[in-house]
Design an enzyme around this catalytic site. Sequence first.
Site, mmCIF file in Angstrom:
data_model
loop_
_atom_site.group_PDB
_atom_site.id
_atom_site.type_symbol
_atom_site.label_atom_id
_atom_site.label_comp_id
_atom_site.label_asym_id
_atom_site.label_seq_id
_atom_site.Cartn_x
_atom_site.Cartn_y
_atom_site.Cartn_z
ATOM 1 C CD GLU A 1 -3.197 0.921 1.972
ATOM 2 O OE1 GLU A 1 -3.555 -0.223 2.215
ATOM 3 O OE2 GLU A 1 -3.813 1.977 2.250
ATOM 4 C CG ASN B 1 -5.355 -0.120 6.007
ATOM 5 O OD1 ASN B 1 -5.823 0.190 6.821
ATOM 6 N ND2 ASN B 1 -5.163 0.522 4.575
ATOM 7 C CE LYS C 1 -6.271 3.015 8.846
ATOM 8 N NZ LYS C 1 -5.838 2.913 7.296
ATOM 9 C CD GLU D 1 -7.717 6.228 5.991
ATOM 10 O OE1 GLU D 1 -6.900 5.227 5.867
ATOM 11 O OE2 GLU D 1 -7.461 7.257 5.581
ATOM 12 N NE ARG E 1 -8.146 13.179 7.494
ATOM 13 C CZ ARG E 1 -7.655 12.535 6.383
ATOM 14 N NH1 ARG E 1 -8.268 12.699 5.268
ATOM 15 N NH2 ARG E 1 -6.616 11.842 6.218
ATOM 16 C CE LYS F 1 -1.054 8.649 8.759
ATOM 17 N NZ LYS F 1 -1.785 8.340 7.684
ATOM 18 C CG ASP G 1 -2.876 10.849 5.333
ATOM 19 O OD1 ASP G 1 -1.740 10.287 5.863
ATOM 20 O OD2 ASP G 1 -3.498 10.220 4.530
ATOM 21 C CD GLU H 1 2.171 6.322 10.919
ATOM 22 O OE1 GLU H 1 1.614 6.103 12.055
ATOM 23 O OE2 GLU H 1 1.967 6.209 9.789
ATOM 24 C CD GLU I 1 -0.664 8.049 0.727
ATOM 25 O OE1 GLU I 1 -0.336 7.759 1.884
ATOM 26 O OE2 GLU I 1 -2.225 7.984 0.714
ATOM 27 C CG HIS J 1 -5.874 15.398 1.196
ATOM 28 N ND1 HIS J 1 -6.285 14.813 0.214
ATOM 29 C CD2 HIS J 1 -5.765 14.636 2.226
ATOM 30 C CE1 HIS J 1 -6.374 13.357 0.768
ATOM 31 N NE2 HIS J 1 -5.968 13.443 1.848
HETATM 32 C C1 GCV Z 1 -2.443 2.340 5.215
HETATM 33 C C2 GCV Z 1 -3.707 7.338 4.242
HETATM 34 C C3 GCV Z 1 -3.499 6.402 3.064
HETATM 35 C C4 GCV Z 1 -3.600 4.830 3.299
HETATM 36 C C5 GCV Z 1 -3.169 4.794 4.472
HETATM 37 C C6 GCV Z 1 -3.719 5.513 5.851
HETATM 38 C C7 GCV Z 1 -3.004 5.142 7.063
HETATM 39 O O1 GCV Z 1 -5.214 7.668 4.180
HETATM 40 O O2 GCV Z 1 -3.977 6.846 1.815
HETATM 41 O O3 GCV Z 1 -3.291 4.177 2.527
HETATM 42 O O4 GCV Z 1 -3.676 3.162 4.961
HETATM 43 O O5 GCV Z 1 -3.205 6.849 5.299
HETATM 44 O O6 GCV Z 1 -2.156 5.860 7.464
HETATM 45 O O7 GCV Z 1 -3.669 4.447 7.935
#
Ligand code: GCV
Length: 717
Positions: free
Chosen positions: A183, A226, A303, A307, A352, A376, A381, A403, A409, A537
């Site tokens: 991912e 995930n 996690k 999400e 958010r 984070k 994000d 983090e 990304e 974003h």
């Molecule tokens: C692993 C963002 C990313 C997701 C990621 C998420 C997270 O939303 O797009 O891919 O999922 O962060 O850090 O859990």
Amino acid sequence: MTSVKFVFLFLSISFSALAQKDYKLWLQYNRITNSTIASEYKNNIQGIVSLGNSETSGIAVKELENGIAGMLGNKLEIKTEIKRENNLIIGSQLSLNPDLQKALQADFDKISNEGFIIKSISFKNKKQLVISGKNDVAVLYGVFNFLRLMQTNKSIKNLSIADSPKTNIRILNHWDNLDRTVERGYAGFSLWNWQKLPDFTDQRYIDYARANASIGINGAVLTNVNANALILTPQYLEKVEALTNVFRPYGIKVYLTARFSAPIEIGNLKTADPIDPEVINWWKNKAAEIYKRIPDFGGFLVKANSEGQPGPQNYGRDHVDGANMLADAVAPFGGVIMWRAFVYSEHDANDRAKQAYAEFQPYDGKFKENVIVQVKNGAIDFQPREPFHPLFGAMPKTPLMMEFQITQEYLGFSTHLVFLPKLFQEVLESDTYQKGKGSTVAKVIDGTLYQNKLTGIAGVSNIGNDLNWTGHPFAQANWYGFGRLAWNPYLDSETIADEWLRCTFSNDENFIKPVKNMMINSREAVVNYMTPLGLHHIMDTGHHYGPGPWVSNLSRPEWNPVYYHKADKNGIGFDRSKLGTNATSQYAPKIEKLFDTAETCPEKDLLWFHHVSWDYKLKNGQTLWNGLALKYQEGVNQVKEMQNVWNQAEKYVDSERFNEVKMLLEIQQKEAKWWRDACLLYFQQFSGKELPAGVEKPTQTLEYFKSLKFPFAPGNG
Ligand code: GCV
């Protein structure tokens, strides 16, 4: 036939040469060309005395032998006794003879368990150089640091180094799935070949561990946050055990992600409620099963309720209930739970950016002592730029770990050259003011602000099975820099770039100076051509590749870029001041005040915190519209400049890597223009203004940019 064979042979030789350079990362060990430095090393190191006999000390000796052979061109004899002078003596504290131990006692008193000493001493009237630490992994760290001194051509006259890591957990988070997709991975597939494990040990596992040890990384979460519960089944744990056995001698602990609903999915229970006795028991047994196989297993990263991932809230419980239940399961074995604070909900109408703080801050002091909350760097994000996360400094009774995202990304995948330590440093240096001036984020995460015992930094890995590990040759610098900052969050990113360039390419100042400068400026360039002045974003959604400020049709409001930039006829930006969502109130009063007014808010964060008119006057006298357009153009110009710098570097770099970077910079240049044109055309619909002088006219229409689709963009599941 012969010529076909010849061509084939030639191709495979040049292919492996290319693979080798790229593959060797920052551990090239090129011959030292500076003759003064080379003779200094040769004169001072005439033999290696190795006092250890563990697998780790064997690795350390081999590394030294190879490093010295590469850099000085001579193979040194390895002895086990100190007979003559000018030896490089390596061994842990206990392996040193009592006199040596005594001579180094004051240095040992200065270092932690993972710290090392590199010291020139006179021992029994003989000059020696000693590399030591309290255990063999610490000695290995010392060896890699010594080799770095050599690689960067530092003098070793009168060395006296005693250095310890400032954080305990220095860890890579691999978002690797069991089917080997990664991912947000842009460097191929996962390194972990689950199908061939446990019996087949890929050399890459060893090389991966070695590279990490060389920069002091001491942990790896093997699986995606995930999570898939199957990783916790015996069939997979056997494979995890095999990897752990490879990593252990390099000082790397293995951690896994725990899917909260695992008791249902693989345990046949009806619930995963964290207060259900059967669930509690299931996790206790699971932990015992894992630790039986892997006594030094690190623990779990979780996690939860984020999400769509399952978590304690599915059962009316909260994050504390979930984290503490797991913490109890691993506590008897010394394990830790890294519980992520990356939470936001589509059912929460709140901004958010406020949700993680709103949810987690009230939990301060409620977690068990082997829980560390992973936050984070920013509240949204991993954007090209975000103000520091308001949770830093706001939970004095809870250890928080950082983090960072090393994989790019939101920063052009592995195609764009962006030196991330600059971004990391900006966050680490930020002053939270939570305990007065000087309460930096670095002090929160190294535990010195609130005297936390458990500390850590995580980096979402950018590693895959590409020959060069990270896709872009310069993305290796982000892995390297992450490790260096995890060891010492106060390091300057310029120092890191300098070290990395010397170790990876060349010590020639004519190369170092401009290329280092290029790296240092690369982060600001990407901010400029993607999200200047606090925008965030606005990437195309889902895959996050390229611009998509127009996207507004996704089911969750906060997944749409329009939610973040809020451009309209009146202006642009997200009002997070007290007149807006009041997100500024989550910061300490001093910072709150600074961010709350557009005039005092740093311009780099302006549109993060404020919705301002298109005519708003920036500090340089430009209107917001003109300033924004000029920033986009500046980003494009900066990439052009990066290309110029790189073209000048040709004679210092092997042709393979030179060409790779050249091609990638060309793509970056095209994509920087794409970002500029698409965003400006889109925002122009609202500003209704002409582009200012100096900004190039777009060559395509907005409709064209909107029509671009990337159904197979990598990393998107
Ligand atoms: C692993 C963002 C990313 C997701 C990621 C998420 C997270 O939303 O797009 O891919 O999922 O962060 O850090 O859990």
